[in-house]
Design a protein around this motif. Structure first.
Motif, short mmCIF file in Angstrom:
data_model
loop_
_atom_site.label_atom_id
_atom_site.label_comp_id
_atom_site.label_asym_id
_atom_site.label_seq_id
_atom_site.Cartn_x
_atom_site.Cartn_y
_atom_site.Cartn_z
N SER A 85 9.70 13.79 -46.02
CA SER A 85 9.30 12.78 -45.03
C SER A 85 9.89 13.15 -43.69
CB SER A 85 9.75 11.37 -45.44
OG SER A 85 11.17 11.31 -45.60
N GLY A 86 9.09 13.04 -42.64
CA GLY A 86 9.61 13.38 -41.32
C GLY A 86 8.51 13.63 -40.31
N GLN A 87 8.88 14.28 -39.23
CA GLN A 87 7.98 14.50 -38.11
C GLN A 87 8.01 15.96 -37.67
OE1 GLN A 87 10.32 11.98 -38.05
NE2 GLN A 87 8.84 10.38 -38.55
N PHE A 88 6.87 16.42 -37.16
CA PHE A 88 6.78 17.64 -36.37
C PHE A 88 6.31 17.26 -34.98
CE2 PHE A 88 5.54 18.96 -40.76
CZ PHE A 88 6.63 19.78 -41.03
N PHE A 89 6.70 18.04 -33.98
CA PHE A 89 6.17 17.86 -32.63
C PHE A 89 4.98 18.78 -32.44
CE2 PHE A 89 10.51 16.49 -30.64
CZ PHE A 89 10.42 15.29 -31.31
N ASN A 113 10.67 10.05 -19.01
CA ASN A 113 9.23 10.10 -19.16
C ASN A 113 8.86 11.28 -20.06
OD1 ASN A 113 8.46 7.92 -17.44
ND2 ASN A 113 8.99 9.20 -15.68
N ARG A 114 7.87 11.02 -20.93
CA ARG A 114 7.49 12.09 -21.86
C ARG A 114 6.07 11.87 -22.38
NH1 ARG A 114 10.50 13.76 -27.51
NH2 ARG A 114 8.93 15.24 -28.21
N HIS A 115 5.34 12.96 -22.54
CA HIS A 115 4.07 12.91 -23.26
C HIS A 115 4.36 13.30 -24.71
CE1 HIS A 115 -0.25 13.01 -23.91
NE2 HIS A 115 -0.07 14.14 -24.60
N TRP A 116 4.16 12.34 -25.61
CA TRP A 116 4.47 12.54 -27.02
C TRP A 116 3.25 13.11 -27.75
CZ3 TRP A 116 9.29 11.46 -29.05
CH2 TRP A 116 10.14 10.66 -28.27
N HIS A 117 3.48 14.12 -28.56
CA HIS A 117 2.48 14.62 -29.50
C HIS A 117 3.22 14.86 -30.82
CE1 HIS A 117 -0.63 17.93 -30.72
NE2 HIS A 117 -0.89 16.78 -31.31
N ILE A 118 2.96 13.99 -31.78
CA ILE A 118 3.78 13.93 -32.99
C ILE A 118 2.89 13.91 -34.23
CG2 ILE A 118 5.52 12.57 -34.25
CD1 ILE A 118 6.21 11.24 -31.60
#
Length: 209
Positions: A146-150, A196-201
């Protein structure tokens, strides 16, 4: 080398103590909760072992221990492990800790769950795929990640100290798994430190075949 990129690199210059302060009291990640609920619904077994990679000050570790999991909590920051051990809501009998960087990490075999909440992207790309091989090898058949990648459209993808992946690359990584949750999210927003950030997850829960 682009000096400006290095100066702004979120891994090189991250003040992790400030980050831990900013997220103090936050609930466990939804990906972890999803994985734990799947275990509860499908299996009934004792001596469950989870590895919490990049555990921080313990928001996910605490939930695992609350559900009676044995946990190996790993982080490269000594401050994180110190904060985790000092928590008042912690059952130390179920906890082991390790301070080590992902590049030299060794993982136990026959692990039931490897949780990596927003931590794997901070592994340099030169070591990332070796780390992922270790994760896959560590999990027992039926164990979960379980988790995330960018993603590669994330605004931090320009920084060389991190790993960002395309959707196709994520799908290739997950070939040894039955994917139970796959959510690709993209939006503008702020980090916990109000940057500030553009998130892609990619939000992932997957069961090893």
């Amino acid at each position: 080398m682009n000096t400006q990129l290095t100066l702004n690199d979120p891994l090189v210059n991250r003040n992790w103590a400030d980050y831990y302060d900013a997220v103090r009291g936050h609930p466990p990640r939804n990906t972890l909760i999803t994985a734990l609920n799947l275990f509860d619904a499908q299996e009934n077994f004792g001596n469950k072992l989870a590895v919490d990679l990049g555990c921080g000050d313990g928001r996910d570790t605490i939930e695992l221990i609350r559900r009676n999991w044995n946990v190996l909590a790993i982080d490269g920051e000594r401050t994180a492990i110190t904060r985790l051990k000092n928590r008042s809501d912690l059952d130390h009998t179920l906890l082991q800790t390790q301070i080590i960087r992902f590049e030299v990490l060794k993982l136990p075999l026959e692990t039931d769950l490897i949780n990596a909440s927003f931590s794997l992207p901070f592994c340099p790309s030169s070591a990332f795929f070796t780390l992922w091989e270790k994760i896959v090898k560590s999990l027992r058949s039926g164990g979960r990640f379980s988790g995330q990648f960018f993603g590669d459209r994330d605004s931090w993808a320009i920084y060389p100290s991190m790993t960002h992946l395309s959707c196709q690359q994520v799908e290739i990584l997950l070939k040894p798994f039955e994917v139970e949750l796959f959510q690709e999210q993209e939006q503008d927003g702020l980090t916990p430190l109000k940057e500030n950030r553009h998130w892609h997850i990619f939000q992932i829960v997957a069961r090893k075949r």
